[in-house]
Scaffold this motif. Structure first.
Motif: not given
Length: 586
Positions: A439-442, A219-220, A397-398, A455-458
């Motif tokens: 966005p990278i969580t800790p 969704k970004l 937020l996007d 995975r996101q880039q296929g």
């Protein structure tokens, strides 16, 4: 004596040339006296300086007249009568006179006047709309409850422009009355809704968390969010303090002792290590009490009040946002308040961490979203971690606005990770040349980030046991010109520091014509000081030696291994946390 006189003359001429370059009228006036005292008035440089002084003096008088007309128009715009075409014409006339006398378009006061005229013209349109709404409502005896969408939109428009006319006040009173009546009438329904929201929250499994993370990534960078960011950039409309649901100073401070009210009102939206006297937004009694408890939780997490369980109070804040959507905006406003002009870096840092958690957990309301993003935009260029946090929140937020509140109960383990290392927005250069913001969580290690991106880039990995994809650190040399704001700030810092505070106005006035602006400035002051621009470095765009030192300090590499040569890309070890590396680099 002759050498001393020559030294004095050289100094005066050097200062005179500098004052001319900076168009500093006060300094030119002071230097004129000294120049005349030692008889240098016949020198060509002195003559040109005195001609410039007269020109600047005349410009100063004209600009003073323009400023006077602007103040009068602004005062009228905020009155109960509102602005009229007469006041706008007066400002326009004064502006025309200034331009006739040769005042440059790049002058701060000219840019300010143009922005004011634009705003006042918009205000006249909104005033007419407000008057028409009041007239139609009273004439046709319409029920305010049935018109809430129209009325709330009207209040938001009036607040954005600072309109305080009789019609604007009347509509705001109608909205407040209806909202309070609905809150009292629907107490049972609201309680049931909160319980339902709380009951639906569940503990997420590892697979569910991974699926949710991938869904957020998809969704970004949406066009809708880009449009929202562009609209939210307008300070004249979406400055945080203009949000119409924020309490008035009188309402906010009414429970305080008389002597405490002035300072509490002044710091209503500023950081303060004391509990708030009321919710910052106008809320019902029960929600007001919840808002005050949330505020104590924020103060405890940030270290301004004591607690033995910081992760638990952070979880309480997040759960309250998920339980009652009406509290989300209040939470965001309280977090904005806590980071704004906070003199304690550690306290501000922890409030930013809460903002990062909130922005991936629940969305602001549609009405408040642009005000929140405006606040974040103003902080996104701060150096170090605060700027990173603001940029991260904007991106998060996007997905949060698109997907809605999280279905999962905030995890205490994940919340605890935020105190160990920062969440980051990592700009990663893909092999295709595209730069993606992730966005990278800790809690994410490099291996997990690589897998998420793959995975996101296929990207198909032929041999899972022998991965051929990784995250590489590259030398941080940048090509191309910096952002216009950075260039303009560097320009004025070099030639005329007094103009720095006006750069936002200049950029707004010259939007789309930035190169023309710089051409005029070069003609006026001299060459652009490109060699002195401070280029900002971001994650994975830093010198290799700096990255090596960071990883070495973290114990992620061995002394036996030779470091890579400068400007040679090298992979981060799979077990490293990007937040750790970023923290050391910053």
């Amino acid at each position: 004596a002759s050498k001393a006189r020559q030294d004095q003359q050289d100094r005066l001429l050097e200062e005179l040339e500098q004052a001319m370059n900076e168009r500093d009228l006060l300094r030119l006036n002071d230097l004129e006296v000294e120049v005349l005292q030692i008889g240098l008035e016949d020198l060509d440089l002195v003559k040109r300086a005195m001609e410039l002084r007269k020109k600047l003096e005349k410009s100063s008088e004209i600009l003073s007249s323009l400023a006077s007309e602007m103040r009068a128009a602004q005062h009228k715009a905020q009155s109960t009568d509102g602005i009229s075409a007469k006041e706008i014409d007066a400002v326009s006339q004064a502006l025309s006179e200034a331009k006739k006398e040769g005042v440059d378009d790049s002058d701060a006061k000219v840019a300010e006047a143009n922005a004011l005229i634009k705003k006042l013209e918009k205000q006249i349109e909104v005033q007419k709309d407000l008057d028409k709404i009041v007239e139609d409502t009273e004439k046709n005896k319409k029920k305010k409850k049935d018109m809430m969408k129209v009325l709330t939109d009207a209040v938001a428009s009036a607040a954005a422009l600072g309109i305080n006319t009789t019609s604007a006040r009347k509509i705001k009173d109608w909205v407040t009355t209806v909202e309070q009546e609905e809150s009292e009438t629907n107490k049972v329904e609201l309680a049931e809704r909160r319980k339902k929201n709380l009951d639906r929250l569940k503990e997420a499994t590892k697979d569910e968390l991974e699926q949710h993370a991938m869904e957020r990534l998809s969704k970004l960078a949406s066009d809708r969010h880009k449009e929202l960011i562009e609209a939210a950039s307008d300070d004249n409309v979406y400055e945080l303090k203009k949000y119409y649901k924020i309490r008035t100073n009188e309402d906010y401070t009414e429970t305080l002792a008389e002597e405490e009210r002035p300072i509490a009102a002044k710091l209503k939206l500023w950081s303060r290590p004391k509990p708030i006297p009321k919710s910052i937004m106008k809320l019902g009694d029960e929600q007001n009490r919840t808002a005050m408890r949330i505020n104590r939780a924020i103060l405890q997490y940030c270290g301004d009040m004591s607690t033995s369980f910081p992760a638990t109070v952070a979880q309480y804040m997040l759960v309250k946002g998920l339980e009652d959507p009406a509290m989300c905006d209040e939470i965001y406003i309280q977090l904005c308040k806590h980071v704004y002009v906070n003199p304690k870096p550690e306290s501000a840092d922890r409030a930013w961490l809460l903002m990062c958690m909130a922005s991936k957990t629940f969305p602001p309301s549609e009405a408040f979203a642009p005000y929140l993003i405006n606040f974040l935009i103003k902080h996104q260029n701060l150096p170090g971690l605060p700027g990173n946090y603001a940029r991260l929140c904007i991106v998060q937020l996007d997905a949060t606005i698109e997907l809605g509140p999280s279905l999962y109960k905030p995890n205490l383990e994940e919340i605890q990770q935020y105190r160990k290392r920062p969440p980051i927005l990592a700009p990663i250069n893909m092999v295709t040349g595209e730069i993606m913001q992730y966005p990278i969580t800790p809690d994410l290690r490099v291996a997990q980030v690589v897998e998420m991106i793959r995975r996101q880039q296929g990207i198909v990995e032929e041999d899972i046991e022998t991965p051929t994809w990784g995250i590489f650190v590259k030398d941080g040399k940048e090509n191309g010109k910096p952002h216009p704001k950075v260039r303009l700030e560097a320009f004025y810092r070099h030639y005329n520091p007094s103009k720095i505070r006006h750069i936002n106005l200049f950029l707004e006035h010259w939007k789309g014509k930035e190169e023309e602006l710089f051409a005029k400035l070069v003609e006026k002051y001299g060459p652009e000081p490109t060699d002195k621009l401070q280029k900002k470095k971001t994650m994975l765009s830093v010198p290799v030696t700096g990255a090596m030192n960071a990883v070495k300090m973290l114990g992620l590499t061995s002394d036996r291994k030779a470091p890579p040569a400068p400007q040679t890309g090298w992979p981060l070890p799979w077990w490293a946390h990007l937040g750790d590396v970023f923290l050391r680099m910053t």
